[in-house]
Design a protein around this motif. Structure first.
Motif, PDB file in Angstrom:
ATOM      1  N   LYS A  53       0.825  -1.219   0.000  1.00  0.00           N
ATOM      2  CA  LYS A  53       0.000   0.000   0.000  1.00  0.00           C
ATOM      3  C   LYS A  53       0.859   1.270   0.000  1.00  0.00           C
ATOM      4  N   GLU A  54       2.130   1.162   0.365  1.00  0.00           N
ATOM      5  CA  GLU A  54       3.027   2.316   0.289  1.00  0.00           C
ATOM      6  C   GLU A  54       3.554   2.519  -1.138  1.00  0.00           C
ATOM      7  N   VAL A  55       3.540   1.477  -1.930  1.00  0.00           N
ATOM      8  CA  VAL A  55       4.032   1.578  -3.309  1.00  0.00           C
ATOM      9  C   VAL A  55       2.964   2.188  -4.215  1.00  0.00           C
ATOM     10  N   VAL A  56       1.692   1.956  -3.898  1.00  0.00           N
ATOM     11  CA  VAL A  56       0.588   2.425  -4.747  1.00  0.00           C
ATOM     12  C   VAL A  56       0.645   3.943  -4.977  1.00  0.00           C
ATOM     13  N   PRO A  57       0.737   4.782  -3.914  1.00  0.00           N
ATOM     14  CA  PRO A  57       0.783   6.233  -4.175  1.00  0.00           C
ATOM     15  C   PRO A  57       2.018   6.640  -4.992  1.00  0.00           C
ATOM     16  N   TYR A  58       3.130   5.972  -4.746  1.00  0.00           N
ATOM     17  CA  TYR A  58       4.346   6.271  -5.503  1.00  0.00           C
ATOM     18  C   TYR A  58       4.109   5.996  -6.993  1.00  0.00           C
ATOM     19  N   VAL A  59       3.544   4.854  -7.302  1.00  0.00           N
ATOM     20  CA  VAL A  59       3.294   4.473  -8.695  1.00  0.00           C
ATOM     21  C   VAL A  59       2.340   5.465  -9.355  1.00  0.00           C
ATOM     22  N   LYS A  60       1.275   5.823  -8.646  1.00  0.00           N
ATOM     23  CA  LYS A  60       0.302   6.764  -9.214  1.00  0.00           C
ATOM     24  C   LYS A  60       0.934   8.138  -9.455  1.00  0.00           C
ATOM     25  N   GLU A  61       1.757   8.572  -8.524  1.00  0.00           N
ATOM     26  CA  GLU A  61       2.446   9.856  -8.658  1.00  0.00           C
ATOM     27  C   GLU A  61       3.400   9.839  -9.863  1.00  0.00           C
ATOM     28  N   GLU A  62       4.130   8.752 -10.025  1.00  0.00           N
ATOM     29  CA  GLU A  62       5.067   8.629 -11.153  1.00  0.00           C
ATOM     30  C   GLU A  62       4.322   8.604 -12.489  1.00  0.00           C
ATOM     31  N   MET A  63       3.157   7.969 -12.495  1.00  0.00           N
ATOM     32  CA  MET A  63       2.350   7.948 -13.720  1.00  0.00           C
ATOM     33  C   MET A  63       1.964   9.382 -14.104  1.00  0.00           C
ATOM     34  N   LYS A  64       1.515  10.131 -13.110  1.00  0.00           N
ATOM     35  CA  LYS A  64       1.088  11.511 -13.350  1.00  0.00           C
ATOM     36  C   LYS A  64       2.288  12.372 -13.767  1.00  0.00           C
ATOM     37  N   ARG A  65       3.388  12.259 -13.022  1.00  0.00           N
ATOM     38  CA  ARG A  65       4.582  13.079 -13.267  1.00  0.00           C
ATOM     39  C   ARG A  65       5.171  12.815 -14.654  1.00  0.00           C
ATOM     40  N   ASN A  66       5.171  11.560 -15.085  1.00  0.00           N
ATOM     41  CA  ASN A  66       5.752  11.188 -16.380  1.00  0.00           C
ATOM     42  C   ASN A  66       4.723  11.088 -17.494  1.00  0.00           C
ATOM     43  N   ASP A  67       3.489  11.443 -17.181  1.00  0.00           N
ATOM     44  CA  ASP A  67       2.404  11.384 -18.161  1.00  0.00           C
ATOM     45  C   ASP A  67       2.326  10.002 -18.817  1.00  0.00           C
ATOM     46  N   LEU A  68       2.385   8.961 -17.968  1.00  0.00           N
ATOM     47  CA  LEU A  68       2.318   7.582 -18.457  1.00  0.00           C
ATOM     48  C   LEU A  68       0.905   7.041 -18.287  1.00  0.00           C
ATOM     49  N   PRO A  69       0.334   6.474 -19.330  1.00  0.00           N
ATOM     50  CA  PRO A  69      -0.993   5.872 -19.181  1.00  0.00           C
ATOM     51  C   PRO A  69      -0.910   4.570 -18.366  1.00  0.00           C
ATOM     52  N   GLU A  70      -2.042   4.182 -17.818  1.00  0.00           N
ATOM     53  CA  GLU A  70      -2.137   2.940 -17.043  1.00  0.00           C
ATOM     54  C   GLU A  70      -1.615   1.744 -17.839  1.00  0.00           C
ATOM     55  N   THR A  71      -1.895   1.740 -19.134  1.00  0.00           N
ATOM     56  CA  THR A  71      -1.473   0.623 -19.986  1.00  0.00           C
ATOM     57  C   THR A  71       0.040   0.486 -20.044  1.00  0.00           C
ATOM     58  N   ALA A  72       0.755   1.606 -20.037  1.00  0.00           N
ATOM     59  CA  ALA A  72       2.225   1.558 -20.065  1.00  0.00           C
ATOM     60  C   ALA A  72       2.765   1.146 -18.700  1.00  0.00           C
ATOM     61  N   MET A  73       2.144   1.667 -17.646  1.00  0.00           N
ATOM     62  CA  MET A  73       2.633   1.398 -16.292  1.00  0.00           C
ATOM     63  C   MET A  73       2.434  -0.065 -15.897  1.00  0.00           C
ATOM     64  N   ILE A  74       1.347  -0.679 -16.325  1.00  0.00           N
ATOM     65  CA  ILE A  74       1.105  -2.067 -15.909  1.00  0.00           C
ATOM     66  C   ILE A  74       2.146  -3.002 -16.524  1.00  0.00           C
ATOM     67  N   GLY A  75       2.538  -2.729 -17.759  1.00  0.00           N
ATOM     68  CA  GLY A  75       3.582  -3.537 -18.395  1.00  0.00           C
ATOM     69  C   GLY A  75       4.923  -3.367 -17.692  1.00  0.00           C
ATOM     70  N   LEU A  76       5.230  -2.139 -17.343  1.00  0.00           N
ATOM     71  CA  LEU A  76       6.459  -1.814 -16.630  1.00  0.00           C
ATOM     72  C   LEU A  76       6.474  -2.494 -15.260  1.00  0.00           C
ATOM     73  N   LEU A  77       5.354  -2.419 -14.582  1.00  0.00           N
ATOM     74  CA  LEU A  77       5.240  -3.001 -13.246  1.00  0.00           C
ATOM     75  C   LEU A  77       5.392  -4.522 -13.288  1.00  0.00           C
ATOM     76  N   TRP A  78       4.774  -5.156 -14.278  1.00  0.00           N
ATOM     77  CA  TRP A  78       4.899  -6.615 -14.434  1.00  0.00           C
ATOM     78  C   TRP A  78       6.368  -7.000 -14.568  1.00  0.00           C
ATOM     79  N   THR A  79       7.093  -6.283 -15.425  1.00  0.00           N
ATOM     80  CA  THR A  79       8.514  -6.564 -15.636  1.00  0.00           C
ATOM     81  C   THR A  79       9.288  -6.424 -14.328  1.00  0.00           C
ATOM     82  N   CYS A  80       9.022  -5.348 -13.589  1.00  0.00           N
ATOM     83  CA  CYS A  80       9.724  -5.114 -12.322  1.00  0.00           C
ATOM     84  C   CYS A  80       9.418  -6.212 -11.307  1.00  0.00           C
ATOM     85  N   ILE A  81       8.165  -6.589 -11.212  1.00  0.00           N
ATOM     86  CA  ILE A  81       7.761  -7.623 -10.246  1.00  0.00           C
ATOM     87  C   ILE A  81       8.449  -8.946 -10.567  1.00  0.00           C
ATOM     88  N   MET A  82       8.505  -9.291 -11.844  1.00  0.00           N
ATOM     89  CA  MET A  82       9.098 -10.567 -12.229  1.00  0.00           C
ATOM     90  C   MET A  82      10.625 -10.540 -12.138  1.00  0.00           C
TER      91      MET A  82
END
Length: 185
Positions: A39-68
């Protein structure tokens, strides 16, 4: 001369987000390696999406790669599925936040399919991962059915469609039952 400048400008505009994504992936990887509460990572991810103007579709792919990439995977096929499910279960709430759009769910499903295909020890884990994500509200019934019918990628298609056959049939039957119950009321 103007056309070359425009070409250079277009090239740099395309390259800039790639650099941003690589940097963001590195930062995300660091966040995940600290193993703090999700739950501490969620606000960070949302903030980075907004700051970098990244759509949810781009962030989910990035996140999957990082998790794996955050894990040293077991080399034994029979153990890797268990390890993957345990690992992914803890990140499901984070992925659920980023899969609010049907398109994001599709991208995640395709990323899972490609990952399982590219990493031979994961071939048999695909269906288990999808079911885990379904139960954790990361993937919707609609997304899974759409992926099954038309949106899957070619990599390992027959293997993964075969693995998903019984689950998809179960989803379709559950959907038909809920529709007929709705008609009776």
């Amino acid at each position: 001369m103007d056309t070359r400048l425009k070409e250079l400008s277009d090239f740099l505009r395309v390259q800039q987000p790639l650099g941003t994504r690589k940097e963001l992936q590195k930062e995300l990887q660091e966040h995940l390696s600290q193993e703090g509460p999700i739950k501490e990572v969620v606000p960070y991810v949302k903030e980075e999406m907004k700051r970098n103007d990244l759509p949810e579709t781009a962030m989910i792919g990035l996140l999957w790669t990082c998790i794996m990439n955050a894990v040293e995977w077991n080399k034994k096929e029979e153990l890797v599925a268990e390890q993957a499910l345990k690992h992914l279960k803890q990140y499901a709430p984070l992925l659920a936040v980023l899969s609010s759009q049907g398109q994001s769910e599709m991208i995640l499903l395709q990323k899972v399919q490609e990952y399982c295909y590219d990493n031979i020890h994961f071939m048999k884990a695909f269906q288990k991962i999808v079911v885990l994500f379904y139960k954790a509200d990361v993937l919707s019934e609609e997304a899974i059915l759409k992926w099954y019918k038309e949106a899957h990628v070619a990599k390992g298609k027959s293997v993964f469609l075969d693995q998903m056959k019984k689950f998809v049939e179960w989803l379709q039957n559950a959907e038909e039952e809920s529709e007929s119950e709705g008609e009776e009321n």
